[in-house]
Design an enzyme around this catalytic site. Structure first.
Site, short mmCIF file in Angstrom:
data_model
loop_
_atom_site.label_atom_id
_atom_site.label_comp_id
_atom_site.label_asym_id
_atom_site.label_seq_id
_atom_site.Cartn_x
_atom_site.Cartn_y
_atom_site.Cartn_z
N ARG A 1 37.79 22.07 46.34
CA ARG A 1 39.17 22.06 47.76
C ARG A 1 39.90 21.85 48.17
NH1 ARG A 1 38.14 23.61 53.74
NH2 ARG A 1 37.22 22.27 54.44
N THR B 1 36.26 32.57 57.08
CA THR B 1 35.97 31.60 55.93
C THR B 1 35.19 33.58 54.76
OG1 THR B 1 35.96 29.73 56.22
CG2 THR B 1 34.71 30.48 54.52
N ASN C 1 40.42 28.85 56.89
CA ASN C 1 40.12 27.85 57.30
C ASN C 1 40.52 28.87 58.84
OD1 ASN C 1 39.43 25.82 59.27
ND2 ASN C 1 41.52 24.71 59.16
N SER D 1 33.99 19.48 54.96
CA SER D 1 33.92 20.82 54.80
C SER D 1 32.20 21.78 55.32
CB SER D 1 34.11 22.13 53.76
OG SER D 1 33.58 23.40 53.87
N SER D 2 32.28 22.68 55.65
CA SER D 2 30.71 23.20 56.27
C SER D 2 29.81 24.15 55.35
CB SER D 2 30.64 23.45 57.35
OG SER D 2 30.08 22.43 58.65
N GLY E 1 32.73 28.82 60.06
CA GLY E 1 32.68 27.31 61.30
C GLY E 1 31.51 26.66 61.21
#
Length: 577
Positions: free
Chosen positions: A115, A388, A408, A459-460, A480
């Site tokens: 990340r 993504t 993003n 983040s998801s 998202g």
């Protein structure tokens, strides 16, 4: 301690009087339900391989590396690097990724955290207008929106620690495609067309994405020689080829010239990290998923722990959706209240992942009525971008890679750093840049996700591996905040016995606590189901944008691999070799 945390701790404390053991990492030592234990996934080998990704060039690149003697991890490097060339609207070496890896020879499961991080000089004032309101432009466009990229370091880590082939060999397909060129698909063409006004703000961006001052046509060859050169430096020098030397100097010079605040020290100090994945047991399956700084794995585990108290297989669609939505609602209430970068934030994971905590949450669900989110203790959630990508791999030896990568929003910051060819992410917007003010998706963030130099934004992304007694799946999705619920639903469908093709094609629904709405894909519910859910108190709203899921499954009993790319993305490819 906040009122909501007090309430949750009290709930957990009351339930813990019945007893219960926890492992050293805070995970429950005993699952909430018992079933036939999952056999060791690496007890046999498939003998062949499968890859599913969002672009056929990337899938073929991965298969090429497997054919040259590479394993799933070498193939993952090839797929990710190729996506950086052919799918820049969704991922790239200017962004980051999260991955769950399974090594067959010893059964090791590991989470790779690549990340992005905030630069040391991050200043929230840069993201405010003079009146104190959020400045959406600096949060989303240009170099101030960009975190320090993690993907190059993550690919080097995977290649060096888990791959069989030299890094240069695994990067070769991406470099070749960048130099020789490819035909952009419709989605890339539309992405460039959509944001071309912002691309024109920076000369290097316009030169790369608008050659001849126009959007590349779908049927014309498009080349990326600058990014090819940057990838060659990574291939030759590993981390030093990106985070030090020529590329680092060019990145910092371009960022600072355009008003950004990166330094050479920011790049030099970046590290991709190995972390322990979250593991949860559900109906005899072991789900191995992403820990913080992803919120996805915690939320998925919490939802499954709640659902373990029900037999969804015996319910009609209305009942099943009701209980799944109520579990989603409660997990999303928690998922951003406490979660952030584990190197900066102390998190009550033992509570959130406890089956006893889930027992308490389950008791608050009524069997025939929706729970208004306003009745639950308040929590705010931030949302990562919709653009993504995810890919899934199982190789002939049974090694597995679930990788979710992102920059993003569409074409990220729209800022290309000089002649490096690197499109920088706009992940700084995933921080709670302005407390209690909405990000680009209208959602609020908590102080646990506030920006600090060197910190990773929440983040998801939820790359996951599911291992049952006879069947295994590698699964993930972009989307998202809907990443979490899409992966959850995919896991449930897999456990119900569905194929990779059925899982990726399944209609989807989503609830994230706030707004208090069930978002659904067109055709998810028939009229009778929609009417019944409305009468229970749910507000249903159709949503057009959903992530492109990619799934690989392994029926170990029949020793059969299956790969499927989401039918919503025609250029994707799931292929068994």
């Amino acid at each position: 301690m906040s009122l909501s945390l007090n309430w949750r701790v009290a709930t957990l404390s009351l339930l813990l009087v019945t007893g219960g053991a926890f492992a050293a990492d805070g995970l429950p030592a005993k699952p909430a339900t018992t079933a036939r234990p999952a056999s060791h996934a690496s007890a046999q080998r498939p003998g062949h391989a499968a890859i599913a990704s969002a672009n056929f060039h990337a899938t073929e690149a991965g298969l090429e590396i497997l054919a040259k003697g590479g394993n799933a991890f070498d193939a993952a490097v090839a797929v990710a690097a190729t996506l950086s060339i052919v799918e820049p609207e969704s991922s790239g070496i200017g962004g980051g990724f999260m991955a769950v890896l399974h090594r067959a020879k010893d059964g090791r499961n590991v989470f790779i955290d690549a990340r992005e991080t905030a630069p040391a000089a991050v200043n929230v004032k840069d993201y405010l207008n003079p009146d104190g309101s959020p400045n959406r432009d600096t949060a989303l466009n240009g170099p101030l929106s960009s975190g320090i990229p993690g993907e190059p370091a993550g690919l080097v880590l995977i290649a060096n620690r888990y791959g069989r082939l030299p890094l240069a060999q695994s990067l070769a397909p991406a470099i070749r495609i960048a130099r020789d060129g490819f035909k952009p698909d419709e989605r890339l063409h539309d992405a460039i067309d959509e944001v071309q006004k912002d691309l024109r703000r920076w000369p290097a961006s316009a030169a790369k994405y608008l050659p001849g001052d126009k959007v590349p046509a779908e049927n014309e060859i498009w080349k990326d020689p600058d990014q090819a050169r940057t990838l060659e430096l990574i291939a030759a020098h590993g981390n030093d080829g990106f985070y030090h030397g020529e590329t680092a100097r060019k990145l910092v010079a371009a960022v600072q010239a355009a008003g950004g605040n990166w330094t050479l020290a920011d790049l030099a100090s970046y590290q991709a990290k190995e972390r322990t994945p979250i593991t949860v047991d559900y109906r005899g399956y072991k789900i191995i998923t992403a820990p913080p700084p992803s919120s996805g794995g915690v939320a998925i585990a919490e939802i499954l722990n709640i659902l373990s108290g029900y037999d969804l297989t015996k319910m009609d669609q209305v009942q099943r959706v009701h209980y799944i939505v109520e579990a989603m609602r409660r997990a999303f209430r928690d998922h951003n209240d406490y979660l952030g970068d584990p190197d900066f934030v102390k998190m009550p994971l033992d509570m959130l992942l406890s089956p006893f905590y889930a027992d308490g949450l389950r008791q608050s669900i009524l069997p025939d009525k929706a729970t208004p989110s306003s009745m639950l203790p308040r929590s705010e959630a931030a949302d990562p971008g919709m653009h993504t990508t995810h890919f899934s791999i199982i190789d002939a030896d049974g090694n597995m890679a679930a990788v979710t990568a992102t920059v993003n929003t569409t074409l990220a910051s729209k800022f290309v750093a000089g002649d490096t060819g690197v499109l920088l992410n706009n992940e700084m917007d995933d921080f709670a840049l302005v407390p209690n003010k909405p990000n680009v998706y209208g959602l609020l963030g908590s102080k646990a996700n506030a920006p600090v130099g060197g910190k990773r934004m929440l983040s998801s992304m939820s790359p996951s591996i599911v291992i049952g007694a006879d069947r295994t799946a590698v699964i993930g999705s972009p989307g998202g905040s809907t990443i979490i619920t899409q992966v959850l639903e995919g896991i449930l469908h897999f456990i119900d016995g569905q194929t990779a093709q059925q899982i990726t094609a399944h209609k989807r629904f989503h609830h994230q606590y706030m707004p208090d709405v069930v978002m659904m894909e067109d055709g998810t519910f028939d009229a009778a189901t929609s009417d019944a859910l409305t009468k229970m108190g749910y507000t249903l709203k159709q949503r057009e944008s959903w992530g492109f899921m990619n799934v690989v499954t392994w029926d170990r009993k029949a020793n059969k691999l299956d790969a499927a790319s989401d039918p919503r993305r025609p250029s994707g490819l799931g292929k068994v070799q």
